[in-house]
Design a protein around this motif. Sequence first.
Motif, PDB file in Angstrom:
ATOM      1  N   VAL A   1     -28.433  52.519 -91.183  1.00 41.42           N
ATOM      2  CA  VAL A   1     -28.589  51.295 -90.392  1.00 41.42           C
ATOM      3  C   VAL A   1     -29.666  51.580 -89.352  1.00 41.42           C
ATOM      4  CG1 VAL A   1     -27.454  49.639 -88.888  1.00 41.42           C
ATOM      5  CG2 VAL A   1     -26.155  50.729 -90.731  1.00 41.42           C
ATOM      6  N   THR A   2     -30.748  50.830 -89.387  1.00 43.02           N
ATOM      7  CA  THR A   2     -31.907  51.190 -88.564  1.00 43.02           C
ATOM      8  C   THR A   2     -32.009  50.438 -87.247  1.00 43.02           C
ATOM      9  OG1 THR A   2     -33.250  49.586 -89.775  1.00 43.02           O
ATOM     10  CG2 THR A   2     -33.269  51.863 -90.577  1.00 43.02           C
ATOM     11  N   ASP A   3     -31.214  49.381 -87.061  1.00 46.01           N
ATOM     12  CA  ASP A   3     -31.341  48.591 -85.829  1.00 46.01           C
ATOM     13  C   ASP A   3     -30.428  49.152 -84.735  1.00 46.01           C
ATOM     14  OD1 ASP A   3     -29.083  47.899 -87.214  1.00 46.01           O
ATOM     15  OD2 ASP A   3     -29.158  45.774 -86.685  1.00 46.01           O
ATOM     16  N   GLN A   4     -30.648  50.423 -84.421  1.00 42.91           N
ATOM     17  CA  GLN A   4     -29.834  51.086 -83.413  1.00 42.91           C
ATOM     18  C   GLN A   4     -30.490  50.975 -82.039  1.00 42.91           C
ATOM     19  OE1 GLN A   4     -26.745  52.713 -84.144  1.00 42.91           O
ATOM     20  NE2 GLN A   4     -27.053  51.596 -86.045  1.00 42.91           N
ATOM     21  N   ILE A   5     -29.658  50.805 -81.016  1.00 46.04           N
ATOM     22  CA  ILE A   5     -30.171  50.720 -79.645  1.00 46.04           C
ATOM     23  C   ILE A   5     -30.581  52.101 -79.139  1.00 46.04           C
ATOM     24  CG2 ILE A   5     -29.565  50.150 -77.260  1.00 46.04           C
ATOM     25  CD1 ILE A   5     -27.678  48.009 -78.373  1.00 46.04           C
ATOM     26  N   ASN A   6     -29.753  53.110 -79.441  1.00 47.43           N
ATOM     27  CA  ASN A   6     -30.034  54.469 -78.980  1.00 47.43           C
ATOM     28  C   ASN A   6     -31.173  55.075 -79.790  1.00 47.43           C
ATOM     29  OD1 ASN A   6     -30.019  57.057 -78.017  1.00 47.43           O
ATOM     30  ND2 ASN A   6     -27.953  57.561 -78.700  1.00 47.43           N
ATOM     31  N   GLN A   7     -32.284  55.359 -79.146  1.00 44.94           N
ATOM     32  CA  GLN A   7     -33.451  55.912 -79.831  1.00 44.94           C
ATOM     33  C   GLN A   7     -33.623  57.403 -79.553  1.00 44.94           C
ATOM     34  OE1 GLN A   7     -35.401  53.981 -82.042  1.00 44.94           O
ATOM     35  NE2 GLN A   7     -33.587  52.725 -81.729  1.00 44.94           N
ATOM     36  N   ASN A   8     -32.607  58.058 -79.022  1.00 47.81           N
ATOM     37  CA  ASN A   8     -32.657  59.482 -78.731  1.00 47.81           C
ATOM     38  C   ASN A   8     -31.912  60.275 -79.795  1.00 47.81           C
ATOM     39  OD1 ASN A   8     -33.975  59.039 -76.174  1.00 47.81           O
ATOM     40  ND2 ASN A   8     -31.982  58.429 -75.338  1.00 47.81           N
ATOM     41  N   LEU A   9     -32.210  61.580 -79.861  1.00 50.62           N
ATOM     42  CA  LEU A   9     -31.429  62.462 -80.723  1.00 50.62           C
ATOM     43  C   LEU A   9     -29.988  62.483 -80.236  1.00 50.62           C
ATOM     44  CD1 LEU A   9     -33.767  65.590 -81.116  1.00 50.62           C
ATOM     45  CD2 LEU A   9     -33.541  63.636 -82.649  1.00 50.62           C
ATOM     46  N   THR A  10     -29.050  62.460 -81.166  1.00 54.13           N
ATOM     47  CA  THR A  10     -27.637  62.509 -80.820  1.00 54.13           C
ATOM     48  C   THR A  10     -26.978  63.613 -81.629  1.00 54.13           C
ATOM     49  OG1 THR A  10     -27.628  60.107 -80.495  1.00 54.13           O
ATOM     50  CG2 THR A  10     -25.483  61.201 -80.665  1.00 54.13           C
ATOM     51  N   VAL A  11     -26.348  64.565 -80.943  1.00 52.73           N
ATOM     52  CA  VAL A  11     -25.654  65.659 -81.625  1.00 52.73           C
ATOM     53  C   VAL A  11     -24.175  65.326 -81.704  1.00 52.73           C
ATOM     54  CG1 VAL A  11     -25.089  68.119 -81.581  1.00 52.73           C
ATOM     55  CG2 VAL A  11     -27.351  67.339 -80.816  1.00 52.73           C
ATOM     56  N   ILE A  12     -23.615  65.420 -82.904  1.00 54.53           N
ATOM     57  CA  ILE A  12     -22.200  65.091 -83.105  1.00 54.53           C
ATOM     58  C   ILE A  12     -21.482  66.246 -83.781  1.00 54.53           C
ATOM     59  CG2 ILE A  12     -22.617  62.602 -83.198  1.00 54.53           C
ATOM     60  CD1 ILE A  12     -22.566  62.726 -86.217  1.00 54.53           C
TER      61      ILE A  12
ATOM     62  N   VAL B   1     -31.060  61.445 -86.105  1.00 61.45           N
ATOM     63  CA  VAL B   1     -32.467  61.258 -85.745  1.00 61.45           C
ATOM     64  C   VAL B   1     -32.860  59.795 -85.990  1.00 61.45           C
ATOM     65  CG1 VAL B   1     -34.817  62.104 -86.076  1.00 61.45           C
ATOM     66  CG2 VAL B   1     -32.868  63.612 -86.563  1.00 61.45           C
ATOM     67  N   PRO B   2     -33.222  59.059 -84.936  1.00 63.96           N
ATOM     68  CA  PRO B   2     -33.642  57.662 -85.127  1.00 63.96           C
ATOM     69  C   PRO B   2     -35.076  57.587 -85.635  1.00 63.96           C
ATOM     70  CG  PRO B   2     -33.818  58.253 -82.824  1.00 63.96           C
ATOM     71  CD  PRO B   2     -33.231  59.456 -83.518  1.00 63.96           C
ATOM     72  N   ASN B   3     -35.411  56.464 -86.207  1.00 61.33           N
ATOM     73  CA  ASN B   3     -36.800  56.140 -86.565  1.00 61.33           C
ATOM     74  C   ASN B   3     -37.438  57.067 -87.593  1.00 61.33           C
ATOM     75  OD1 ASN B   3     -36.900  53.922 -84.794  1.00 61.33           O
ATOM     76  ND2 ASN B   3     -37.327  55.283 -83.068  1.00 61.33           N
ATOM     77  N   VAL B   4     -36.624  57.652 -88.485  1.00 59.80           N
ATOM     78  CA  VAL B   4     -37.230  58.336 -89.623  1.00 59.80           C
ATOM     79  C   VAL B   4     -37.210  57.351 -90.790  1.00 59.80           C
ATOM     80  CG1 VAL B   4     -36.734  60.694 -88.931  1.00 59.80           C
ATOM     81  CG2 VAL B   4     -35.010  59.426 -90.177  1.00 59.80           C
ATOM     82  N   LYS B   5     -38.326  57.205 -91.440  1.00 63.50           N
ATOM     83  CA  LYS B   5     -38.483  56.137 -92.430  1.00 63.50           C
ATOM     84  C   LYS B   5     -38.412  56.685 -93.851  1.00 63.50           C
ATOM     85  CE  LYS B   5     -39.256  52.697 -89.517  1.00 63.50           C
ATOM     86  NZ  LYS B   5     -39.296  53.399 -88.243  1.00 63.50           N
ATOM     87  N   TYR B   6     -37.351  56.296 -94.535  1.00 62.03           N
ATOM     88  CA  TYR B   6     -37.183  56.578 -95.954  1.00 62.03           C
ATOM     89  C   TYR B   6     -37.168  55.228 -96.662  1.00 62.03           C
ATOM     90  CZ  TYR B   6     -35.261  58.537-100.290  1.00 62.03           C
ATOM     91  OH  TYR B   6     -35.065  58.922-101.603  1.00 62.03           O
TER      92      TYR B   6
END
Length: 309
Positions: free
Chosen positions: A119-130, A188-193
Amino acid sequence: MKLISVIVPVYNVEAYVSKCIQSLIDQTYKNIEIILINDGSTDESKNICSNFAEHFSNVNLFNTVNQGQSAARNIGLKHAKGEYIGFVDSDDYIEHGFYESLINAIESTDSSVASGLIVTDQINQNLTVINREEAITRIMGGDLGTVVWNKLFRADILKDVYFPIGQVHEEIEFNRNYLTRVAKLVVVPNVKYHYTSRRDGNTNSRFELSRLNVFDQINKFISDVSMEGQANAKRALIIFGAIQFLDMYKSAYRNSADKTIKLKIRRCFMYYFKHFDVLIIRKNPVFTLRCCRFLIAPDTYIRRQINGE
């Protein structure tokens, strides 16, 4: 500069495979070996792959008789030399910075896996470690997806982990096995596949009896997370199971499957529905209502779904 091995199963994709391979060659991260597994193609795919292998030293081609995507990926895993491993489907392509973004995210956070978002329409544009539980929850029931093509793996967590042969939804078992070794995953946000969802020969809509094997795969996964006390992951897997068998029933209905087969699918669905707890129902009221309607009149519900009623 650490080596990334990218595994690409190839089968009868002559219209797409050149663009796929070229997108890998054009990556901004240059230390990549491209492993092409020609899975017995009967069109021009083999010749196209051979041409790339002849002209680019980092492109390796392995030819095999047709055994399916899982077997092809497993061959790639056995030949991979990289410290990192990625997977790309041969009818898809990626943006130039795809692997540079993923490997930088892993190394900067000391994670085991990097995943782009489905899902690409995420508000958080930072790296997130889970952690592991959230990784399972989001992979099996959320925005990270069960697929492997949006991810980059440290090779050591995939040691002796392979895709089961002859099963539909083989990535469930693959996910179950490697996720036991994951302490941290970085999102990782904004990686385009770029995924080709509609093409000639796409088999996503066909019904196969082997899909029923997914019941055991999901239940093994549920057993694992239950033993570790991962309640959120368990809920995600229960919902995942219900969705799988709803979709399976729709496929069986469209293909005029035998009533006995549809009854088996419905029983598997009921198993997961019976395990819905209050939290699942509260967070998913619309889906819960859909499930109730399906149980009351499965064929009527599916027919209306297909007809958009």
